[in-house]
Enzyme design. Structure first.
Site, PDB file in Angstrom:
ATOM      1  N   LEU A  33      17.386   0.190-121.615  1.00  0.00           N
ATOM      2  CA  LEU A  33      18.823  -0.099-121.663  1.00  0.00           C
ATOM      3  C   LEU A  33      19.703   0.862-122.541  1.00  0.00           C
ATOM      4  CD1 LEU A  33      18.368  -3.988-122.305  1.00  0.00           C
ATOM      5  CD2 LEU A  33      18.536  -2.849-120.060  1.00  0.00           C
ATOM      6  N   HIS A  37      24.404  -0.972-119.539  1.00  0.00           N
ATOM      7  CA  HIS A  37      23.777  -2.372-119.560  1.00  0.00           C
ATOM      8  C   HIS A  37      24.535  -3.287-120.690  1.00  0.00           C
ATOM      9  CE1 HIS A  37      20.292   0.341-118.218  1.00  0.00           C
ATOM     10  NE2 HIS A  37      20.513  -0.575-117.177  1.00  0.00           N
ATOM     11  N   GLN A  61      11.672  -0.809-104.391  1.00  0.00           N
ATOM     12  CA  GLN A  61      12.808   0.049-104.076  1.00  0.00           C
ATOM     13  C   GLN A  61      12.557   1.585-104.431  1.00  0.00           C
ATOM     14  OE1 GLN A  61      15.041  -2.061-107.156  1.00  0.00           O
ATOM     15  NE2 GLN A  61      16.062  -0.363-107.804  1.00  0.00           N
ATOM     16  N   LYS A 151      29.016   1.880-111.352  1.00  0.00           N
ATOM     17  CA  LYS A 151      28.035   3.177-111.268  1.00  0.00           C
ATOM     18  C   LYS A 151      27.198   3.207-110.085  1.00  0.00           C
ATOM     19  CE  LYS A 151      25.079   6.533-112.847  1.00  0.00           C
ATOM     20  NZ  LYS A 151      23.780   5.906-112.521  1.00  0.00           N
ATOM     21  N   ASP A 152      26.585   2.078-109.581  1.00  0.00           N
ATOM     22  CA  ASP A 152      25.804   1.853-108.228  1.00  0.00           C
ATOM     23  C   ASP A 152      26.719   1.228-107.298  1.00  0.00           C
ATOM     24  OD1 ASP A 152      22.825   2.649-109.438  1.00  0.00           O
ATOM     25  OD2 ASP A 152      23.746   1.549-110.886  1.00  0.00           O
ATOM     26  N   SER A 188      19.770   5.396-117.123  1.00  0.00           N
ATOM     27  CA  SER A 188      18.351   5.600-117.854  1.00  0.00           C
ATOM     28  C   SER A 188      17.551   6.892-117.485  1.00  0.00           C
ATOM     29  CB  SER A 188      17.252   4.317-117.439  1.00  0.00           C
ATOM     30  OG  SER A 188      18.001   3.261-117.454  1.00  0.00           O
TER      31      SER A 188
HETATM   32  P1  AMP Z   1      19.567  -0.169-113.874  1.00  0.00           P
HETATM   33  O1  AMP Z   1      18.722  -0.604-114.773  1.00  0.00           O
HETATM   34  O2  AMP Z   1      19.528   1.427-113.704  1.00  0.00           O
HETATM   35  O3  AMP Z   1      19.097  -0.850-112.295  1.00  0.00           O
HETATM   36  O4  AMP Z   1      20.995  -0.767-113.734  1.00  0.00           O
HETATM   37  C1  AMP Z   1      21.127  -2.138-114.130  1.00  0.00           C
HETATM   38  C2  AMP Z   1      22.528  -2.489-113.786  1.00  0.00           C
HETATM   39  O5  AMP Z   1      23.187  -1.670-114.805  1.00  0.00           O
HETATM   40  C3  AMP Z   1      23.279  -2.135-112.497  1.00  0.00           C
HETATM   41  O6  AMP Z   1      24.113  -3.169-112.077  1.00  0.00           O
HETATM   42  C4  AMP Z   1      23.766  -0.841-112.583  1.00  0.00           C
HETATM   43  O7  AMP Z   1      24.811  -0.621-111.814  1.00  0.00           O
HETATM   44  C5  AMP Z   1      24.331  -1.124-114.107  1.00  0.00           C
HETATM   45  N1  AMP Z   1      24.587   0.181-114.950  1.00  0.00           N
HETATM   46  C6  AMP Z   1      23.788   1.068-115.015  1.00  0.00           C
HETATM   47  N2  AMP Z   1      24.442   2.326-115.576  1.00  0.00           N
HETATM   48  C7  AMP Z   1      25.555   1.817-115.741  1.00  0.00           C
HETATM   49  C8  AMP Z   1      26.941   2.532-116.372  1.00  0.00           C
HETATM   50  N3  AMP Z   1      26.808   3.726-116.658  1.00  0.00           N
HETATM   51  N4  AMP Z   1      28.084   1.775-116.603  1.00  0.00           N
HETATM   52  C9  AMP Z   1      28.014   0.353-116.093  1.00  0.00           C
HETATM   53  N5  AMP Z   1      26.903  -0.167-115.594  1.00  0.00           N
HETATM   54  C10 AMP Z   1      25.897   0.667-115.332  1.00  0.00           C
END
Ligand code: AMP
Length: 292
Positions: A33, A37, A61, A151-152, A188
């Site tokens: 995180l 996050h 995935q 971001k995604d 990450s």
């Molecule tokens: P992940 O752990 O990468 O699968 O991300 C989990 C959630 O955090 C997803 O909804 C991502 O879009 C969000 N997230 C990841 N990086 C960012 C960021 N820089 N800003 C905002 N949300 C993020």
């Protein structure tokens, strides 16, 4: 804060919360995180009574040759951040708990056409894996508000469609991208970057800024915007472009002529990290951008 590893325990706890009239907020993650996050947790806390965060690196995935085994993991630090931001439940299942049929999912949710463009072109099956795990998580967590990062952007749009088309009782909330002071979107996967690569990685957000500025200055040809984005990323020797696209933010189809909001999205390899970034440009300006 309770850390739970089984579906049964989490279901029981959240059913009890809802029975007591509490609104559940849900933040699905793959862990490791960071402040991006944390921003989702903070929004969830401001809108809900209890927040559950899941940590699960979803094998489904990741494609062959991708970074599933290398994906960074640090449960202790994750739990510390969850505590600091007021998470009530952390759901941290293992792969056997999530995929009981021997680690494989024989039944999957497919993302359809939206899963074949942008990141889906170089990561075939990725969004089917995302949809399948998110559908499972929604069935485990139950009715809630679920928070996803802009971001995604493609993931967010596909999850919104999935929930709408499958009538899932979950409200999806999109949250702005959190960035480093120089503009690099937090991820990450930034942990993979060497100091030199970290410097080069800023080219993604800089390219998006320049392309957004060209639209604000009157450029309305989507392909010219894509060419500008691609050239700008290619100007950084340490970056290898995957795609640079100007698309309709809802359908993800190419915007040939820019007459309304567009999603500018880029993906590039910097060292061994595959980085993605995007902005939504309306004719009034750029949205979804939050300085870190
Ligand atoms: P992940 O752990 O990468 O699968 O991300 C989990 C959630 O955090 C997803 O909804 C991502 O879009 C969000 N997230 C990841 N990086 C960012 C960021 N820089 N800003 C905002 N949300 C993020």
């Amino acid at each position: 804060m309770r850390v739970l590893a089984t579906i049964e325990e989490l279901r029981g706890a959240l059913d009890a919360e809802r029975a007591n009239g509490r609104r559940v907020g849900f933040v699905p993650t793959m862990g490791y995180l960071h402040a991006g996050h944390a921003s989702l947790i903070d929004v969830a806390r401001s809108e809900c009574d209890v927040v559950v965060l899941s940590i699960f690196v979803n094998p489904l995935q990741f494609g062959a040759g991708e970074d599933f085994s290398a994906y960074p993991r640090d449960l202790e630090s994750d739990l510390e951040q969850c505590r600091a931001h007021g998470v009530s439940y952390v759901f941290n299942p293992n792969a056997e708990e999530m995929y009981r049929s021997g680690g494989q999912a024989s039944i999957r949710v497919t993302a359809g056409e939206m899963g074949t463009v942008l990141c889906g072109r170089s990561r075939p099956g990725h969004f089917d894996g995302v949809c399948t795990v998110v559908a499972k998580l929604f069935n485990i967590v139950g009715p809630c508000r679920a928070y996803f990062g802009q971001k995604d952007a493609q993931q967010l749009m596909i999850i919104r469609s999935m929930v709408r088309e499958l009538d899932v009782p979950v409200d999806i909330v999109g949250c702005p991208t959190v960035r480093e002071p120089d503009g690099l979107a937090l991820s990450s996967r930034n942990a993979y970057l060497t100091a030199e690569e970290r410097g080069a990685a800023v080219v993604l957000s800089k390219a998006l800024e320049e392309a957004a500025a060209s639209i604000s200055a009157g450029e309305s040809d989507g392909r010219r915007v894509e060419a500008l984005l691609a050239e700008r990323v290619a100007s950084e020797p340490l970056a290898r472009l995957d795609y640079a696209s100007c698309v309709d933010p809802l359908s993800l189809r190419r915007a040939e002529v820019i007459v309304g909001p567009v999603l500018l999205a880029v993906a590039a390899f910097v060292g061994r990290a595959r980085l993605i970034d995007n902005v939504i440009v309306t004719l009034q300006g750029t949205t979804g951008y939050k300085a870190g």
